[in-house]
Design a protein around this motif. Structure first.
Motif, PDB file in Angstrom:
ATOM      1  N   THR A 178      39.950  26.986  52.260  1.00 38.90           N
ATOM      2  CA  THR A 178      38.573  27.378  52.553  1.00 38.90           C
ATOM      3  C   THR A 178      38.519  28.815  53.033  1.00 38.90           C
ATOM      4  OG1 THR A 178      38.707  26.601  54.842  1.00 38.90           O
ATOM      5  CG2 THR A 178      37.972  25.019  53.182  1.00 38.90           C
ATOM      6  N   LEU A 179      37.331  29.408  52.901  1.00 40.82           N
ATOM      7  CA  LEU A 179      37.066  30.763  53.367  1.00 40.82           C
ATOM      8  C   LEU A 179      36.031  30.714  54.472  1.00 40.82           C
ATOM      9  CD1 LEU A 179      36.691  32.558  49.900  1.00 40.82           C
ATOM     10  CD2 LEU A 179      38.712  32.497  51.360  1.00 40.82           C
ATOM     11  N   PRO A 180      36.016  31.695  55.355  1.00 36.27           N
ATOM     12  CA  PRO A 180      35.001  31.718  56.410  1.00 36.27           C
ATOM     13  C   PRO A 180      33.592  31.781  55.820  1.00 36.27           C
ATOM     14  CG  PRO A 180      36.764  33.277  56.868  1.00 36.27           C
ATOM     15  CD  PRO A 180      36.979  32.803  55.479  1.00 36.27           C
ATOM     16  N   ALA A 181      32.684  31.046  56.413  1.00 43.91           N
ATOM     17  CA  ALA A 181      31.299  31.043  55.950  1.00 43.91           C
ATOM     18  C   ALA A 181      30.591  32.307  56.401  1.00 43.91           C
ATOM     19  CB  ALA A 181      30.572  29.810  56.499  1.00 43.91           C
ATOM     20  N   GLY A 182      29.556  32.684  55.672  1.00 44.10           N
ATOM     21  CA  GLY A 182      28.732  33.810  56.058  1.00 44.10           C
ATOM     22  C   GLY A 182      29.425  35.147  55.967  1.00 44.10           C
ATOM     23  N   LYS A 183      30.303  35.306  54.980  1.00 48.36           N
ATOM     24  CA  LYS A 183      31.081  36.527  54.842  1.00 48.36           C
ATOM     25  C   LYS A 183      31.120  36.939  53.375  1.00 48.36           C
ATOM     26  CE  LYS A 183      35.658  38.438  56.026  1.00 48.36           C
ATOM     27  NZ  LYS A 183      36.901  38.192  56.798  1.00 48.36           N
ATOM     28  N   VAL A 184      31.267  38.265  53.136  1.00 46.45           N
ATOM     29  CA  VAL A 184      31.308  38.793  51.769  1.00 46.45           C
ATOM     30  C   VAL A 184      32.647  39.496  51.542  1.00 46.45           C
ATOM     31  CG1 VAL A 184      30.281  40.416  50.126  1.00 46.45           C
ATOM     32  CG2 VAL A 184      28.800  39.094  51.668  1.00 46.45           C
ATOM     33  N   TRP A 185      33.244  39.216  50.397  1.00 48.41           N
ATOM     34  CA  TRP A 185      34.445  39.928  49.951  1.00 48.41           C
ATOM     35  C   TRP A 185      34.055  40.778  48.743  1.00 48.41           C
ATOM     36  CZ3 TRP A 185      34.540  35.309  52.247  1.00 48.41           C
ATOM     37  CH2 TRP A 185      35.513  35.073  53.251  1.00 48.41           C
ATOM     38  N   LEU A 186      34.247  42.066  48.849  1.00 48.87           N
ATOM     39  CA  LEU A 186      34.006  42.988  47.740  1.00 48.87           C
ATOM     40  C   LEU A 186      35.325  43.114  46.983  1.00 48.87           C
ATOM     41  CD1 LEU A 186      31.937  44.992  46.484  1.00 48.87           C
ATOM     42  CD2 LEU A 186      32.870  46.723  48.027  1.00 48.87           C
ATOM     43  N   VAL A 187      35.361  42.554  45.777  1.00 52.96           N
ATOM     44  CA  VAL A 187      36.636  42.341  45.078  1.00 52.96           C
ATOM     45  C   VAL A 187      36.654  43.094  43.749  1.00 52.96           C
ATOM     46  CG1 VAL A 187      38.131  40.606  44.016  1.00 52.96           C
ATOM     47  CG2 VAL A 187      36.917  40.071  46.145  1.00 52.96           C
ATOM     48  N   GLY A 188      37.716  43.859  43.519  1.00 51.45           N
ATOM     49  CA  GLY A 188      37.928  44.499  42.240  1.00 51.45           C
ATOM     50  C   GLY A 188      38.559  43.534  41.256  1.00 51.45           C
ATOM     51  N   ALA A 189      37.903  43.372  40.095  1.00 44.58           N
ATOM     52  CA  ALA A 189      38.390  42.432  39.089  1.00 44.58           C
ATOM     53  C   ALA A 189      39.366  43.070  38.115  1.00 44.58           C
ATOM     54  CB  ALA A 189      37.209  41.848  38.309  1.00 44.58           C
ATOM     55  N   GLY A 190      39.642  44.366  38.286  1.00 42.41           N
ATOM     56  CA  GLY A 190      40.553  45.038  37.374  1.00 42.41           C
ATOM     57  C   GLY A 190      39.879  45.419  36.069  1.00 42.41           C
ATOM     58  N   PRO A 191      40.650  45.977  35.125  1.00 45.33           N
ATOM     59  CA  PRO A 191      40.062  46.547  33.919  1.00 45.33           C
ATOM     60  C   PRO A 191      39.746  45.558  32.811  1.00 45.33           C
ATOM     61  CG  PRO A 191      42.420  46.924  33.948  1.00 45.33           C
ATOM     62  CD  PRO A 191      42.085  46.268  35.250  1.00 45.33           C
ATOM     63  N   GLY A 192      40.086  44.289  32.968  1.00 47.81           N
ATOM     64  CA  GLY A 192      39.728  43.308  31.948  1.00 47.81           C
ATOM     65  C   GLY A 192      40.733  42.197  31.778  1.00 47.81           C
ATOM     66  N   ASP A 193      42.001  42.532  31.632  1.00 43.45           N
ATOM     67  CA  ASP A 193      43.040  41.520  31.484  1.00 43.45           C
ATOM     68  C   ASP A 193      43.132  40.713  32.777  1.00 43.45           C
ATOM     69  OD1 ASP A 193      45.359  40.031  31.242  1.00 43.45           O
ATOM     70  OD2 ASP A 193      46.600  41.691  30.536  1.00 43.45           O
ATOM     71  N   PRO A 194      42.889  39.385  32.729  1.00 48.02           N
ATOM     72  CA  PRO A 194      42.931  38.585  33.962  1.00 48.02           C
ATOM     73  C   PRO A 194      44.264  38.664  34.690  1.00 48.02           C
ATOM     74  CG  PRO A 194      41.924  37.326  32.180  1.00 48.02           C
ATOM     75  CD  PRO A 194      42.486  38.574  31.556  1.00 48.02           C
ATOM     76  N   GLU A 195      45.352  38.920  33.970  1.00 51.33           N
ATOM     77  CA  GLU A 195      46.660  38.972  34.612  1.00 51.33           C
ATOM     78  C   GLU A 195      46.847  40.225  35.460  1.00 51.33           C
ATOM     79  OE1 GLU A 195      49.713  38.294  31.708  1.00 51.33           O
ATOM     80  OE2 GLU A 195      49.384  36.132  31.794  1.00 51.33           O
ATOM     81  N   LEU A 196      45.905  41.160  35.380  1.00 59.07           N
ATOM     82  CA  LEU A 196      45.960  42.353  36.220  1.00 59.07           C
ATOM     83  C   LEU A 196      45.190  42.187  37.519  1.00 59.07           C
ATOM     84  CD1 LEU A 196      45.663  45.181  33.556  1.00 59.07           C
ATOM     85  CD2 LEU A 196      47.711  44.260  34.623  1.00 59.07           C
ATOM     86  N   LEU A 197      44.625  41.002  37.756  1.00 56.40           N
ATOM     87  CA  LEU A 197      44.041  40.700  39.062  1.00 56.40           C
ATOM     88  C   LEU A 197      45.123  40.740  40.135  1.00 56.40           C
ATOM     89  CD1 LEU A 197      41.799  37.571  38.401  1.00 56.40           C
ATOM     90  CD2 LEU A 197      40.974  39.780  39.211  1.00 56.40           C
ATOM     91  N   THR A 198      44.773  41.162  41.341  1.00 51.41           N
ATOM     92  CA  THR A 198      45.706  41.007  42.446  1.00 51.41           C
ATOM     93  C   THR A 198      45.768  39.535  42.835  1.00 51.41           C
ATOM     94  OG1 THR A 198      44.018  41.324  44.151  1.00 51.41           O
ATOM     95  CG2 THR A 198      45.128  43.307  43.311  1.00 51.41           C
ATOM     96  N   LEU A 199      46.846  39.163  43.498  1.00 48.75           N
ATOM     97  CA  LEU A 199      46.966  37.779  43.970  1.00 48.75           C
ATOM     98  C   LEU A 199      45.826  37.431  44.917  1.00 48.75           C
ATOM     99  CD1 LEU A 199      50.813  37.598  44.634  1.00 48.75           C
ATOM    100  CD2 LEU A 199      49.553  36.517  42.755  1.00 48.75           C
ATOM    101  N   LYS A 200      45.454  38.374  45.781  1.00 49.63           N
ATOM    102  CA  LYS A 200      44.384  38.113  46.735  1.00 49.63           C
ATOM    103  C   LYS A 200      43.057  37.928  46.020  1.00 49.63           C
ATOM    104  CE  LYS A 200      42.469  39.639  51.141  1.00 49.63           C
ATOM    105  NZ  LYS A 200      42.593  40.599  52.262  1.00 49.63           N
ATOM    106  N   ALA A 201      42.797  38.735  45.012  1.00 48.21           N
ATOM    107  CA  ALA A 201      41.551  38.590  44.265  1.00 48.21           C
ATOM    108  C   ALA A 201      41.466  37.220  43.613  1.00 48.21           C
ATOM    109  CB  ALA A 201      41.445  39.689  43.208  1.00 48.21           C
TER     110      ALA A 201
END
Length: 255
Positions: free
Chosen positions: A6-29
Motif C-alpha cells: 500500500t501507499l500513503p493516502a492523500g499523496k501525489v507521486w510525480l513519476v517519469g514514465a521514460g521514453p516509451g519502452d516499458p523496460e526503461l521504467l525505474t524500479l520505483k516507478a
C-alpha cells in the motif's frame, strides 16, 4: 510507502514514465504504478505501462498532443489536488522525465500551495532514450563536449531561442517538440554559423517497436521530414554525433 502493498493516502507521486519502452521504467516507478489508487497519465506514456496498474485503480487521461489538449494544465493541477484530498494515493505519470519539458514544476507548485505531500521519481528523458536507441551518443570526445536540450515548440509563430549559443561546433542540440518548426530551426542554425552539411536527424517514437529515424543535414532535413511524412511525437537532433548512426545503430529494424 507504508507497507509492501500500500501507499500513503492523500499523496501525489510525480513519476517519469521514460521514453516509451516499458523496460526503461525505474524500479520505483513500476512499483508505484502497480500500487496507486489513481493514475493521471499523459499521451506520451508508452504502450504497456498502464497495464502495470491495479485493475481497480482510477485511470484519468490528461494527454496533450500537438494542437490538441484533452485537459488544460490548470485543470490537471487542480485534479491532482482534488484526488489527493479524496484520500487517494495518486501517481501523476509523464512521458520521459517530469522535470524536462514536462511541466512537472508547475504541478508541484500547485500541490505545495494546497498543502499536498508529494515525491518526484525521475525518468529517462526522451533525448537520452532516442539517442541511445538511434546510435547517437549525445556526447563524444571526438564530436561533442556538450549537449543542450531545448524546446522547439512554436508560440505565436516564433521560435525565440539563443541561436548563437546553440549553433556551436563540438556541440549536440536536441529539440523537443520541434517538428512543426523544423524549417525555421535549420535555417537559424545555418544563419548563426553551422555549415548546412551539419548532420541532423528526427527520431519518432524513440525506444518503441515502431521507432522511425530520418537522417539528413541542416540543409536537407526539412525536405526529408516532408518526404517521410513523419509526425509528432519526435525529436530533432543536430550535431556531428548523428553521423555515427550508421556505425552505432543497434535497435531500429532489429527489434
Amino acid at each position: 510507502m507504508t507497507t509492501q502493498d500500500t501507499l500513503p493516502a492523500g499523496k501525489v507521486w510525480l513519476v517519469g514514465a521514460g521514453p516509451g519502452d516499458p523496460e526503461l521504467l525505474t524500479l520505483k516507478a513500476a512499483r508505484l504504478i502497480a500500487r496507486a489508487d489513481a493514475l493521471v497519465y499523459d499521451h506520451l506514456v508508452g504502450d504497456g505501462i498502464m497495464d502495470l496498474a491495479r485493475p481497480d485503480a482510477r485511470r484519468i487521461y490528461a494527454g496533450k498532443e500537438a494542437s490538441k489538449h484533452t485537459m488544460p494544465q490548470g485543470d490537471i493541477n487542480q485534479l491532482l489536488v482534488d484526488l489527493a484530498r479524496e484520500g487517494l494515493s495518486v501517481v501523476r505519470l509523464k512521458g520521459g522525465d517530469p522535470f524536462i519539458f514536462g511541466r512537472g514544476g508547475e504541478e508541484l507548485e500547485t500541490l505545495v500551495g494546497s498543502g499536498i505531500p508529494f515525491e518526484v521519481v525521475p525518468g529517462v528523458t526522451a533525448a537520452a532514450g532516442c539517442g541511445a536507441y538511434s546510435g547517437f551518443p549525445l556526447t563524444h570526445r571526438d564530436h561533442a563536449q556538450s549537449v543542450t536540450f531545448v524546446t522547439g515548440h512554436l508560440k505565436d509563430g516564433t521560435v525565440n531561442l539563443d541561436w548563437p549559443a546553440l549553433a556551436r561546433p563540438k556541440h549536440t542540440v536536441v529539440f523537443y517538440m520541434g517538428i512543426g518548426a523544423a524549417e525555421e530551426i535549420c535555417r537559424q542554425m545555418i544563419n548563426h554559423g553551422l555549415p548546412s552539411m551539419t548532420p541532423a536527424a528526427v527520431v519518432r517514437n524513440g525506444t518503441q517497436k515502431d521507432q522511425q529515424t530520418v537522417l539528413g543535414t541542416l540543409g536537407t532535413l526539412p525536405h526529408r521530414i516532408a518526404e517521410s511524412g513523419i509526425k509528432p511525437p519526435a525529436l530533432i537532433v543536430v550535431g556531428s554525433v548523428v553521423g555515427l548512426h550508421e556505425k552505432l545503430s543497434w535497435f531500429e529494424g532489429k527489434a
